[in-house]
Structures are given as structure tokens and as C-alpha cells.
Design a protein around this motif. Sequence first.
Motif, PDB file in Angstrom:
ATOM      1  N   GLY A 230       0.125  -6.209 -11.512  1.00 18.45           N
ATOM      2  CA  GLY A 230       0.798  -5.040 -10.965  1.00 18.45           C
ATOM      3  C   GLY A 230      -0.181  -4.062 -10.354  1.00 18.45           C
ATOM      4  O   GLY A 230      -1.285  -4.424  -9.957  1.00 18.45           O
ATOM      5  N   ARG A 231       0.226  -2.798 -10.322  1.00 19.18           N
ATOM      6  CA  ARG A 231      -0.573  -1.749  -9.701  1.00 19.18           C
ATOM      7  C   ARG A 231      -1.209  -0.859 -10.765  1.00 19.18           C
ATOM      8  O   ARG A 231      -0.727  -0.762 -11.893  1.00 19.18           O
ATOM      9  CB  ARG A 231       0.309  -0.889  -8.786  1.00 19.18           C
ATOM     10  CG  ARG A 231       0.972  -1.655  -7.655  1.00 19.18           C
ATOM     11  CD  ARG A 231       1.950  -0.763  -6.904  1.00 19.18           C
ATOM     12  NE  ARG A 231       3.056  -0.323  -7.762  1.00 19.18           N
ATOM     13  CZ  ARG A 231       3.960   0.589  -7.409  1.00 19.18           C
ATOM     14  NH1 ARG A 231       3.886   1.171  -6.231  1.00 19.18           N
ATOM     15  NH2 ARG A 231       4.926   0.926  -8.249  1.00 19.18           N
ATOM     16  N   ASP A 232      -2.289  -0.193 -10.373  1.00 22.07           N
ATOM     17  CA  ASP A 232      -2.943   0.792 -11.225  1.00 22.07           C
ATOM     18  C   ASP A 232      -2.886   2.153 -10.528  1.00 22.07           C
ATOM     19  O   ASP A 232      -3.254   2.274  -9.357  1.00 22.07           O
ATOM     20  CB  ASP A 232      -4.411   0.433 -11.470  1.00 22.07           C
ATOM     21  CG  ASP A 232      -4.573  -0.705 -12.460  1.00 22.07           C
ATOM     22  OD1 ASP A 232      -3.634  -0.955 -13.236  1.00 22.07           O
ATOM     23  OD2 ASP A 232      -5.634  -1.350 -12.452  1.00 22.07           O
ATOM     24  N   PHE A 233      -2.432   3.158 -11.267  1.00 24.56           N
ATOM     25  CA  PHE A 233      -2.390   4.526 -10.761  1.00 24.56           C
ATOM     26  C   PHE A 233      -3.209   5.432 -11.670  1.00 24.56           C
ATOM     27  O   PHE A 233      -3.379   5.157 -12.858  1.00 24.56           O
ATOM     28  CB  PHE A 233      -0.956   5.067 -10.727  1.00 24.56           C
ATOM     29  CG  PHE A 233      -0.062   4.420  -9.711  1.00 24.56           C
ATOM     30  CD1 PHE A 233      -0.072   4.833  -8.382  1.00 24.56           C
ATOM     31  CD2 PHE A 233       0.796   3.394 -10.080  1.00 24.56           C
ATOM     32  CE1 PHE A 233       0.760   4.246  -7.445  1.00 24.56           C
ATOM     33  CE2 PHE A 233       1.635   2.798  -9.152  1.00 24.56           C
ATOM     34  CZ  PHE A 233       1.611   3.226  -7.833  1.00 24.56           C
TER      35      PHE A 233
ATOM     36  N   PHE B 185       7.128   3.107 -10.401  1.00 23.62           N
ATOM     37  CA  PHE B 185       6.227   2.600 -11.437  1.00 23.62           C
ATOM     38  C   PHE B 185       6.962   1.609 -12.331  1.00 23.62           C
ATOM     39  O   PHE B 185       8.052   1.882 -12.827  1.00 23.62           O
ATOM     40  CB  PHE B 185       5.696   3.769 -12.265  1.00 23.62           C
ATOM     41  CG  PHE B 185       4.675   3.383 -13.307  1.00 23.62           C
ATOM     42  CD1 PHE B 185       3.331   3.315 -12.988  1.00 23.62           C
ATOM     43  CD2 PHE B 185       5.066   3.103 -14.610  1.00 23.62           C
ATOM     44  CE1 PHE B 185       2.383   2.961 -13.940  1.00 23.62           C
ATOM     45  CE2 PHE B 185       4.136   2.756 -15.574  1.00 23.62           C
ATOM     46  CZ  PHE B 185       2.790   2.681 -15.235  1.00 23.62           C
ATOM     47  N   ASP B 186       6.363   0.456 -12.550  1.00 26.22           N
ATOM     48  CA  ASP B 186       6.940  -0.605 -13.378  1.00 26.22           C
ATOM     49  C   ASP B 186       6.074  -0.782 -14.617  1.00 26.22           C
ATOM     50  O   ASP B 186       4.994  -1.370 -14.553  1.00 26.22           O
ATOM     51  CB  ASP B 186       7.014  -1.912 -12.575  1.00 26.22           C
ATOM     52  CG  ASP B 186       7.675  -3.045 -13.349  1.00 26.22           C
ATOM     53  OD1 ASP B 186       7.963  -2.876 -14.551  1.00 26.22           O
ATOM     54  OD2 ASP B 186       7.893  -4.119 -12.743  1.00 26.22           O
TER      55      ASP B 186
ATOM     56  N   LEU C   7      -5.236   3.079  -7.425  1.00 25.52           N
ATOM     57  CA  LEU C   7      -6.670   2.792  -7.570  1.00 25.52           C
ATOM     58  C   LEU C   7      -7.133   1.637  -6.695  1.00 25.52           C
ATOM     59  O   LEU C   7      -8.336   1.494  -6.452  1.00 25.52           O
ATOM     60  CB  LEU C   7      -7.004   2.516  -9.040  1.00 25.52           C
ATOM     61  CG  LEU C   7      -6.735   3.664 -10.017  1.00 25.52           C
ATOM     62  CD1 LEU C   7      -7.284   3.316 -11.396  1.00 25.52           C
ATOM     63  CD2 LEU C   7      -7.324   4.971  -9.520  1.00 25.52           C
ATOM     64  N   HIS C   8      -6.218   0.828  -6.217  1.00 26.76           N
ATOM     65  CA  HIS C   8      -6.599  -0.266  -5.322  1.00 26.76           C
ATOM     66  C   HIS C   8      -6.761   0.236  -3.892  1.00 26.76           C
ATOM     67  O   HIS C   8      -7.777  -0.019  -3.236  1.00 26.76           O
ATOM     68  CB  HIS C   8      -5.559  -1.384  -5.374  1.00 26.76           C
ATOM     69  CG  HIS C   8      -5.709  -2.399  -4.289  1.00 26.76           C
ATOM     70  ND1 HIS C   8      -6.847  -3.165  -4.123  1.00 26.76           N
ATOM     71  CD2 HIS C   8      -4.870  -2.778  -3.289  1.00 26.76           C
ATOM     72  CE1 HIS C   8      -6.699  -3.967  -3.087  1.00 26.76           C
ATOM     73  NE2 HIS C   8      -5.505  -3.740  -2.550  1.00 26.76           N
ATOM     74  N   THR C   9      -5.778   0.977  -3.402  1.00 19.62           N
ATOM     75  CA  THR C   9      -5.798   1.421  -2.007  1.00 19.62           C
ATOM     76  C   THR C   9      -6.412   2.805  -1.827  1.00 19.62           C
ATOM     77  O   THR C   9      -6.776   3.194  -0.709  1.00 19.62           O
ATOM     78  CB  THR C   9      -4.372   1.467  -1.447  1.00 19.62           C
ATOM     79  OG1 THR C   9      -3.608   2.466  -2.163  1.00 19.62           O
ATOM     80  CG2 THR C   9      -3.683   0.101  -1.601  1.00 19.62           C
TER      81      THR C   9
ATOM     82  N   VAL D 286       4.264  -4.148 -15.673  1.00 18.92           N
ATOM     83  CA  VAL D 286       3.068  -4.709 -15.040  1.00 18.92           C
ATOM     84  C   VAL D 286       2.080  -3.646 -14.554  1.00 18.92           C
ATOM     85  O   VAL D 286       0.882  -3.929 -14.394  1.00 18.92           O
ATOM     86  CB  VAL D 286       3.438  -5.616 -13.849  1.00 18.92           C
ATOM     87  CG1 VAL D 286       4.154  -6.871 -14.329  1.00 18.92           C
ATOM     88  CG2 VAL D 286       4.302  -4.862 -12.835  1.00 18.92           C
ATOM     89  N   ASP D 287       2.548  -2.428 -14.300  1.00 18.37           N
ATOM     90  CA  ASP D 287       1.672  -1.366 -13.792  1.00 18.37           C
ATOM     91  C   ASP D 287       0.961  -0.657 -14.939  1.00 18.37           C
ATOM     92  O   ASP D 287       1.415  -0.678 -16.083  1.00 18.37           O
ATOM     93  CB  ASP D 287       2.476  -0.341 -12.990  1.00 18.37           C
ATOM     94  CG  ASP D 287       3.104  -0.950 -11.740  1.00 18.37           C
ATOM     95  OD1 ASP D 287       2.611  -1.993 -11.273  1.00 18.37           O
ATOM     96  OD2 ASP D 287       4.093  -0.374 -11.242  1.00 18.37           O
ATOM     97  N   ARG D 288      -0.153   0.010 -14.619  1.00 20.84           N
ATOM     98  CA  ARG D 288      -0.887   0.821 -15.600  1.00 20.84           C
ATOM     99  C   ARG D 288      -1.069   2.224 -15.042  1.00 20.84           C
ATOM    100  O   ARG D 288      -1.232   2.413 -13.832  1.00 20.84           O
ATOM    101  CB  ARG D 288      -2.262   0.211 -15.896  1.00 20.84           C
ATOM    102  CG  ARG D 288      -2.199  -1.194 -16.481  1.00 20.84           C
ATOM    103  CD  ARG D 288      -3.574  -1.726 -16.876  1.00 20.84           C
ATOM    104  NE  ARG D 288      -4.478  -1.902 -15.741  1.00 20.84           N
ATOM    105  CZ  ARG D 288      -5.609  -2.623 -15.789  1.00 20.84           C
ATOM    106  NH1 ARG D 288      -5.968  -3.232 -16.905  1.00 20.84           N
ATOM    107  NH2 ARG D 288      -6.379  -2.730 -14.721  1.00 20.84           N
ATOM    108  N   LEU D 289      -1.071   3.193 -15.960  1.00 21.42           N
ATOM    109  CA  LEU D 289      -1.307   4.581 -15.577  1.00 21.42           C
ATOM    110  C   LEU D 289      -2.542   5.098 -16.297  1.00 21.42           C
ATOM    111  O   LEU D 289      -2.604   5.105 -17.534  1.00 21.42           O
ATOM    112  CB  LEU D 289      -0.102   5.460 -15.932  1.00 21.42           C
ATOM    113  CG  LEU D 289      -0.263   6.950 -15.600  1.00 21.42           C
ATOM    114  CD1 LEU D 289      -0.391   7.171 -14.089  1.00 21.42           C
ATOM    115  CD2 LEU D 289       0.903   7.763 -16.152  1.00 21.42           C
ATOM    116  N   PHE D 290      -3.516   5.559 -15.518  1.00 23.93           N
ATOM    117  CA  PHE D 290      -4.717   6.170 -16.059  1.00 23.93           C
ATOM    118  C   PHE D 290      -4.619   7.679 -15.842  1.00 23.93           C
ATOM    119  O   PHE D 290      -4.112   8.136 -14.825  1.00 23.93           O
ATOM    120  CB  PHE D 290      -5.958   5.596 -15.371  1.00 23.93           C
ATOM    121  CG  PHE D 290      -6.139   4.135 -15.650  1.00 23.93           C
ATOM    122  CD1 PHE D 290      -6.841   3.702 -16.762  1.00 23.93           C
ATOM    123  CD2 PHE D 290      -5.573   3.175 -14.808  1.00 23.93           C
ATOM    124  CE1 PHE D 290      -6.995   2.345 -17.028  1.00 23.93           C
ATOM    125  CE2 PHE D 290      -5.718   1.820 -15.061  1.00 23.93           C
ATOM    126  CZ  PHE D 290      -6.430   1.404 -16.177  1.00 23.93           C
TER     127      PHE D 290
END
Length: 240
Positions: free
Chosen positions: A13-16, A37-38, A222-224, A41-45
Motif C-alpha cells: 500500500g501507501r505510506d503517509f 487511506f486504507d 512518502l513515495h511521491t 495496507v497503508d501506513r501512517l507516520f
Amino acid sequence: MNLIKRFERNTAGRDFAVGDIHGHFTRLQAALDAAGFDSAVDRLFSVGDLVDRGPECRDALDWLAKPWFHPVRGNHDDYVVRFDTCDVDNWIYNGGSWFAGLSLYEQKEFAVQFAELPIAIEVETQEGLVGIVHADCSFLSWDELRAELDTPESKKRLKLVMNTCMWSRSRIENQEPHGVLGIRALIVGHTPMSQPARLGNVIHIDTMGWMPGRGHFTLINLHTLETIPAMPAKLDWEAA
């Protein structure tokens, strides 16, 4: 405990990352919902400052129990860790009165859990390593900060490094253009701003989501390195 925590790349998933929360978890959840936000699979920092000022500080422990939520320690979180030795008057002046309403057992539970929060986080992404601290990295390279936190030369030195990570505003106040070597980007909060801003590869995202009617939560992928809402080209900050 490890003062710097490392996370492998999220391949599912995605990282925010998000700016200072300050006891406004309902508003944070609304921002996550708006971004799709899912939690499967997603993570929140988080850049830290989970508590003080807002009405939902007690909810911080519930959020720490979420497997996808990963904060660093902010200066307000550090007040909780040092609740029996810190400058209580200054803490209360800056929003810490909620803590006084807890039982001693509850206070100790908060202190124990907040003491486990790392000072720094590094996250692997497809485009490279991203670092997260609450306020700033005062070293020219991420490797230097990592070494200071992993193998400090003394307790006095470690305290200085930790306090700089949690309190420093010199980069944004002096508009220092250089970044931090050895990482793709460094994500920080601490200094309230009307919009996110970038200095070198250091991105400031405390857009006062904890001030209803005035600020908003900024999420950064965090990816883009794209922000939600989008980051303006012009540096725009507001000290508080």
C-alpha cells in the motif's frame, strides 16, 4: 529502546506522514478518509506531538495500538515521558492541563508508552530513504544522526541531540537552504505554518490541523512526496 526505528518498503500500500496532531484525532481521521487511506495496507507516520491543546488527548493510546500508526516523539510527548521532572508550569501553559486530570496510574501508563516512541524514523521507499523527526536534524547527514542515536558517546550528548530533534526551529527561522545528506527527504513538524514548505530536502508539514477554523492537516505521500492538500511553490511559514 531503539531511538531510531526503521521500516522496510511498503509493497502492499501507501505510506503517509502527517503533521502535529495535538489531541485532534477525529479531525485527523477525517483527513485520512478524504485521502482514501486504507488501514489494511497503508501506513501512517507521525511527526509527533500527539497530545496537548486538543480535546482528545486520551485517545492517543488507542491510536498507538493501531498497527499502521507510527509516530516519533515530539517535545509535547516528551513532557509526558518526563511528567514527574519536567517544567510543569510551562507544560500546562502550552496545553498540558489534561494530564493533571488523569489518575497516577493513567499518567504512568502514558509515560511508559510514550517513552517507547523513537526520536527518529526512517522509511524505505521505491525512490529512496525518507527520514522523520519532530523538529529538525541538526547534522549535515542522516548517517551522523543515526550514529548519534544508535551509539551515543555520553548521556549528556544524547540528551542534546534528542532535544535538538524535538525542539529546534533554527532551519526554518533562518531559512537555511541546505538539506540533509543521505536521505531522499526529511519530514518534520513542530513549527506551525499556514502551508507546507520545503527547504532543501527538508519538508515542514505542521499546518495546524489542531487549530479548527484556522489550520488543516497535511498528509504527505512518502513515495511521491506529494502533499494533500498540494504544497505551494512559495515558502510560507508562521512561527508560534
